[in-house]
Design an enzyme around this catalytic site. Structure first.
Site, PDB file in Angstrom:
ATOM      1  N   TYR A 296     -40.314  66.459  23.238  1.00 26.96           N
ATOM      2  CA  TYR A 296     -41.418  67.376  23.508  1.00 26.96           C
ATOM      3  C   TYR A 296     -40.893  68.549  24.335  1.00 26.96           C
ATOM      4  O   TYR A 296     -40.091  68.361  25.240  1.00 26.96           O
ATOM      5  CB  TYR A 296     -42.544  66.661  24.277  1.00 26.96           C
TER       6      TYR A 296
ATOM      7  N   HIS B 275     -61.159  67.790  45.352  1.00 25.56           N
ATOM      8  CA  HIS B 275     -62.353  66.966  45.133  1.00 25.56           C
ATOM      9  C   HIS B 275     -62.900  67.306  43.744  1.00 25.56           C
ATOM     10  O   HIS B 275     -64.105  67.488  43.578  1.00 25.56           O
ATOM     11  CB  HIS B 275     -63.405  67.247  46.216  1.00 25.56           C
TER      12      HIS B 275
ATOM     13  N   HIS C  77     -54.279  68.033  46.802  1.00 27.71           N
ATOM     14  CA  HIS C  77     -55.490  67.248  47.041  1.00 27.71           C
ATOM     15  C   HIS C  77     -56.672  68.097  46.612  1.00 27.71           C
ATOM     16  O   HIS C  77     -56.765  69.269  46.973  1.00 27.71           O
ATOM     17  CB  HIS C  77     -55.607  66.915  48.527  1.00 27.71           C
TER      18      HIS C  77
ATOM     19  N   HIS D  43     -63.059  58.509  48.275  1.00 31.93           N
ATOM     20  CA  HIS D  43     -62.667  59.837  48.705  1.00 31.93           C
ATOM     21  C   HIS D  43     -62.410  60.726  47.481  1.00 31.93           C
ATOM     22  O   HIS D  43     -63.366  61.207  46.888  1.00 31.93           O
ATOM     23  CB  HIS D  43     -61.460  59.705  49.645  1.00 31.93           C
TER      24      HIS D  43
ATOM     25  N   ASP E 275     -49.431  60.353  27.562  1.00 36.00           N
ATOM     26  CA  ASP E 275     -48.437  61.431  27.670  1.00 36.00           C
ATOM     27  C   ASP E 275     -47.970  61.590  29.116  1.00 36.00           C
ATOM     28  O   ASP E 275     -46.923  62.201  29.366  1.00 36.00           O
ATOM     29  CB  ASP E 275     -49.041  62.762  27.193  1.00 36.00           C
TER      30      ASP E 275
END
Lengths: 232, 232, 232, 232
Positions: free
Chosen positions: D230, D98, D96, D172, D121
């Site tokens: 890839y 910001h 998480h 958020h 991708d």
């Protein structure tokens, strides 16, 4: 000692410039360096982090896209490099990145307008954005077709790859090239700077006019013309 | 030991500040430092990377633009510097960059509006943008004429080069100056910061008003007036 | 040994955080740290580069703005600090910067709307922008009046300086404060981040709604309420 | 020696990547690493600065959100992590932050449109933005409910957490996940880059079309499909 060591070293050094110049996140880019007398190029291996690269890890590939030497799988964009080397015979280095501003222009599917002398120091025209490829091309030999899409765009616009050393592939990202890998990297950084300033210019003045012809010619000529007087 | 060593050192140190301050990509900028008693200035050689610069590589040029000492070719913008030194007699240093935000305003051909006290700490007026040059000027002695274009702009707007130490050249990029090279570099960094904040201000509030006169005078005077009380 | 050494040290360390956090160009900022038992604060000297600062150079000033100890002239904004310390009795540190995004909002003369939880982690309201001062205030004791302009803004909006520790001064730039100098610097960095994200939010969605009340209260309370559970 | 040392080390290293990648200011972010055989995860302690972290400070928590080992209080977002680990059984790491651009999209309450191959991708769909939570959910067990809000959003849109490893929580900020903590951090950096380029794309061309289906499938398949080519 490999006979390809010189282009491995050249490709390695050029690849390592990409993170230093802020042009790549993780492995979102690759540089190749060609030796035309040997008919091959050295290119970054696919998905290997820049901090883990060594010159010896650069993969040697011929202009048909066949791996000639190397234990690792070459960049997934290798066939695009191969097509461009094969058809544009004076190119010695190619760069592909997903650099922030140039890629945003590619995603917007617009040519980058020539707004100032920074742009004109490198190109006399808008930086071309090739249209997204047809479904057929995408579902076919995709990376191979990407090379042709770039060449078709230059043909359609009447551009010379020797004069314009950069292109945006619509919805995708930029490719640049040059006489060698270092010059191709240089062009990638210039493209990113020009792309950022073009966006800011339109934000400051949505009616900003394109650069006048006399200034385009003057700046390009003083750097690239027969009577150039830039540099040593 | 060259009698020009002091201005070579001054020009060298000032040039090296440009990449540190984030004002240049590659060689897109140059600084000069003048000695008026000797009637010359030291300027960056053309197209030489900052990491390869040394004080001894700075080229000595007189105010007519003639090279007096030095093995390298001086910056391609040398004649613009020469014209400004010749006509604006209190200038000791000049800087030219293609810094991102200031160049974008130059490309947009707009003066930078005075929106806040950061701007007023340095200028009481909008930062002027000289119009693009006429085709005649461009096709003539281009860099020489660029100097005149700047002076003409100041004359037309009734500005003093001693009060306003920065200008945008339309479609091109900024020039700044000052009593010495270090102050000219300082002004380039301030201009870039003011240019960025002016763009952001218009994005936040397209109707943002210009700074009121009382505040313009107050901030300029407290830093530059006879009763200034900023600094030591 | 000066009896003010502890606040000189505190002010020094806090000032040195400003360039590290990217909040100042050159000397465009200042931090002070107060000792309320001694009735004084230590503040950065005016116009001295951050790399030349030492704890001993911090100037000691009382809450009337009179220098108590120190050889250098204190920051030109000293009287604004003095007024806030005098009237807002729980403040232990104050910061003034011209940081890019917060200053652009100040120049636009708009409060910063509360768009998300990052903002609500620090404030339950829009970040206030005090209107530009009257010509009388500007021409009077300017920096002193700036302090009153900030207090008047808080009074008019019914805000508490203990809850909202940041303000924009219209046309000028931000001030932040806190229980000590380190917290005031922390608030300056948060304000800059919130200011940038508010601008980007409006660019992505010009009709972006303000944060709902339940979320404002939740995020503020979990960090600052009686049952807070953020931190150790 | 703790039997959780391996996930403490994994969580520690992944947390330390956040400031290096420019994804957090101060303590605005947290990473966890799970060991499914032990039924626990290691997570950053709440409000502890990154420079003060050590592997041993990582708190061990079970999938109900109960602290199993550790002296410090775990991240205030711990219950969100716990809910996701409990219900999405193949996740090994969660992040998480910001981060600036992703959070601005979350604040704008818009999904991030798929504009280019960089996006494709990693995802074949727009990056989903879960709507802000109801007042009831916010006033209830807020962080627990945040986990359900994310799962509800995926259910409503018919998305698989194994294919789409990132989400914006409206008003958020972003959450990302992956097979381990390092992959979850990788996804956070990719999300931030894609978020920035999507904003720039809309600024350059407000009518920029979404990526065509053939290109979405091609780029996703070449990296993730059964015939992917890839990487090594």
């Amino acid at each position: 000692m490999s006979k390809y060591q010189h282009i491995q070293q050249e490709a390695y050094e050029a690849n390592m410039q990409l993170p230093k110049l802020g042009l790549v996140l993780f492995t979102f880019g690759n540089v190749s360096a060609a030796d035309r007398s040997l008919g091959v190029f050295a290119i970054k291996p696919s998905g290997v982090a820049y901090e883990d690269l060594t010159p010896g890890k650069m993969v040697i590939v011929d202009f048909e896209g066949k791996t000639v030497e190397g234990d690792l799988r070459p960049s997934s964009d290798t066939l695009t490099h191969a097509v461009l080397y094969k058809h544009w015979e004076k190119i010695g280095g190619i760069v592909h990145t997903h650099s922030t501003y140039a890629t945003s222009w590619a995603q917007s599917q617009r040519d980058i307008p020539i707004f100032g002398t920074t742009h004109a120091d490198y190109n006399t025209v808008d930086i071309p954005c090739a249209p997204p490829m047809s479904d057929e091309m995408i579902q076919g030999n995709y990376e191979h077709e990407t090379g042709f899409q770039i060449m078709n765009c230059f043909a359609a616009k009447g551009l010379s790859y020797e004069e314009v050393e950069m292109v945006l592939v619509g919805n995708h990202a930029p490719f640049t090239w040059g006489k060698n890998a270092a010059k191709a990297v240089h062009n990638s950084a210039v493209l990113e700077q020009v792309a950022q300033m073009a966006l800011l210019t339109e934000q400051i003045n949505p009616k900003a006019p394109r650069l006048k012809d006399a200034l385009i010619r003057k700046h390009y000529e003083r750097k690239h013309g027969p009577d150039s007087y830039y540099g040593q």
